[in-house]
Design a protein around this motif. Structure first.
Motif, PDB file in Angstrom:
ATOM      1  N   ASP A   4      10.079  74.066 -29.915  1.00 14.28           N
ATOM      2  CA  ASP A   4       8.860  73.190 -30.405  1.00 14.28           C
ATOM      3  C   ASP A   4       7.795  73.481 -29.144  1.00 14.28           C
ATOM      4  O   ASP A   4       6.646  73.663 -29.468  1.00 14.28           O
ATOM      5  CB  ASP A   4       9.331  71.874 -30.370  1.00 14.28           C
ATOM      6  CG  ASP A   4      10.186  71.534 -31.509  1.00 14.28           C
ATOM      7  OD1 ASP A   4      10.085  72.360 -32.620  1.00 14.28           O
ATOM      8  OD2 ASP A   4      11.079  70.605 -31.572  1.00 14.28           O
ATOM      9  N   SER A  32       6.448  65.343 -37.313  1.00 13.33           N
ATOM     10  CA  SER A  32       7.395  65.898 -38.290  1.00 13.33           C
ATOM     11  C   SER A  32       8.710  64.894 -38.198  1.00 13.33           C
ATOM     12  O   SER A  32       9.425  64.992 -38.977  1.00 13.33           O
ATOM     13  CB  SER A  32       7.804  67.334 -37.685  1.00 13.33           C
ATOM     14  OG  SER A  32       8.086  67.500 -36.313  1.00 13.33           O
ATOM     15  N   PHE A  43       9.867  63.975 -41.697  1.00 10.55           N
ATOM     16  CA  PHE A  43      10.780  65.088 -42.234  1.00 10.55           C
ATOM     17  C   PHE A  43      12.142  64.519 -41.405  1.00 10.55           C
ATOM     18  O   PHE A  43      13.457  65.133 -41.743  1.00 10.55           O
ATOM     19  CB  PHE A  43      10.353  66.413 -41.890  1.00 10.55           C
ATOM     20  CG  PHE A  43       9.244  66.814 -42.745  1.00 10.55           C
ATOM     21  CD1 PHE A  43       9.302  66.959 -44.047  1.00 10.55           C
ATOM     22  CD2 PHE A  43       8.077  67.315 -41.983  1.00 10.55           C
ATOM     23  CE1 PHE A  43       8.038  67.212 -44.822  1.00 10.55           C
ATOM     24  CE2 PHE A  43       6.983  67.657 -42.622  1.00 10.55           C
ATOM     25  CZ  PHE A  43       6.822  67.549 -43.865  1.00 10.55           C
ATOM     26  N   THR A  79      12.001  68.439 -36.469  1.00  8.90           N
ATOM     27  CA  THR A  79      11.192  69.161 -35.766  1.00  8.90           C
ATOM     28  C   THR A  79      11.111  70.870 -36.087  1.00  8.90           C
ATOM     29  O   THR A  79      12.362  70.983 -36.709  1.00  8.90           O
ATOM     30  CB  THR A  79      10.770  69.124 -34.265  1.00  8.90           C
ATOM     31  OG1 THR A  79      11.753  69.836 -33.721  1.00  8.90           O
ATOM     32  CG2 THR A  79      10.681  68.051 -33.767  1.00  8.90           C
ATOM     33  N   PRO A  80      10.053  71.751 -36.045  1.00  4.50           N
ATOM     34  CA  PRO A  80      10.460  73.073 -36.568  1.00  4.50           C
ATOM     35  C   PRO A  80      11.332  73.746 -35.754  1.00  4.50           C
ATOM     36  O   PRO A  80      12.324  74.329 -36.193  1.00  4.50           O
ATOM     37  CB  PRO A  80       8.938  73.648 -36.213  1.00  4.50           C
ATOM     38  CG  PRO A  80       7.984  72.482 -36.358  1.00  4.50           C
ATOM     39  CD  PRO A  80       8.750  71.310 -35.837  1.00  4.50           C
TER      40      PRO A  80
END
Length: 157
Positions: free
Chosen positions: A52, A90, A94, A97-98
């Motif tokens: 991240d 995020s 969601f 996080t990515p």
């Protein structure tokens, strides 16, 4: 089971089973000991934050350009703000996080809610960005940032 030191320390009952057996992290939240749904380990979580931060760095370069390296601390704050926005949004929307998604993790609320939500995601991300709170962990592997946000990071694969 007694510890080895109990056998020779004066005043300690040798062979007593006073110590409670260690339970797997997350057991008090109903999480399995291993596999999907179990508590994510420290190094997996550190890897997710690293991904991240690198993403925040790359996005910051897109905003301010490569010539920003001579501007001193301004570029560092830009990276932090971009990282903060990516992480807080995020996690709120969601739950991941990515970097967390890439390594198979997500932040799950411990109070039975479906999503973390914006206020708790902002608190969690602020404390994570301070760096010290994630290093102070409890028996379930939750840092102070997770405890404040009432979340726990679990494995998704």
């Amino acid at each position: 089971m007694s510890r080895w030191i109990d056998s020779w320390m004066p005043g300690s009952p040798a062979g007593s089973d006073d110590a409670a057996p260690r339970t797997p992290p997350g057991e008090k939240f109903g999480l399995p000991a291993t596999g999907v749904g179990s508590v994510a380990g420290f190094w997996r979580r550190a890897g997710g934050v690293t991904i991240d931060w690198l993403l925040g760095y790359l996005v910051s370069l897109l905003f301010v350009g490569a010539s920003s390296f001579d501007r001193g601390s301004t570029f560092g704050w830009t990276i932090w703000l971009v990282w903060f926005a990516i992480t807080a949004l995020s996690v709120a929307v969601f739950g991941s996080t990515p970097g967390m998604a890439a390594l198979g993790m997500r932040a799950a609320p411990v109070d039975g809610k479906v999503l973390v939500g914006i206020p708790r995601a902002v608190v969690r991300t602020l404390l994570l960005g301070v760096v010290i709170p994630p290093l102070i962990r409890d028996e379930d592997g939750r840092g102070l940032h997770d405890r404040a946000a009432k979340t726990i990071v679990i494995r998704t694969r």
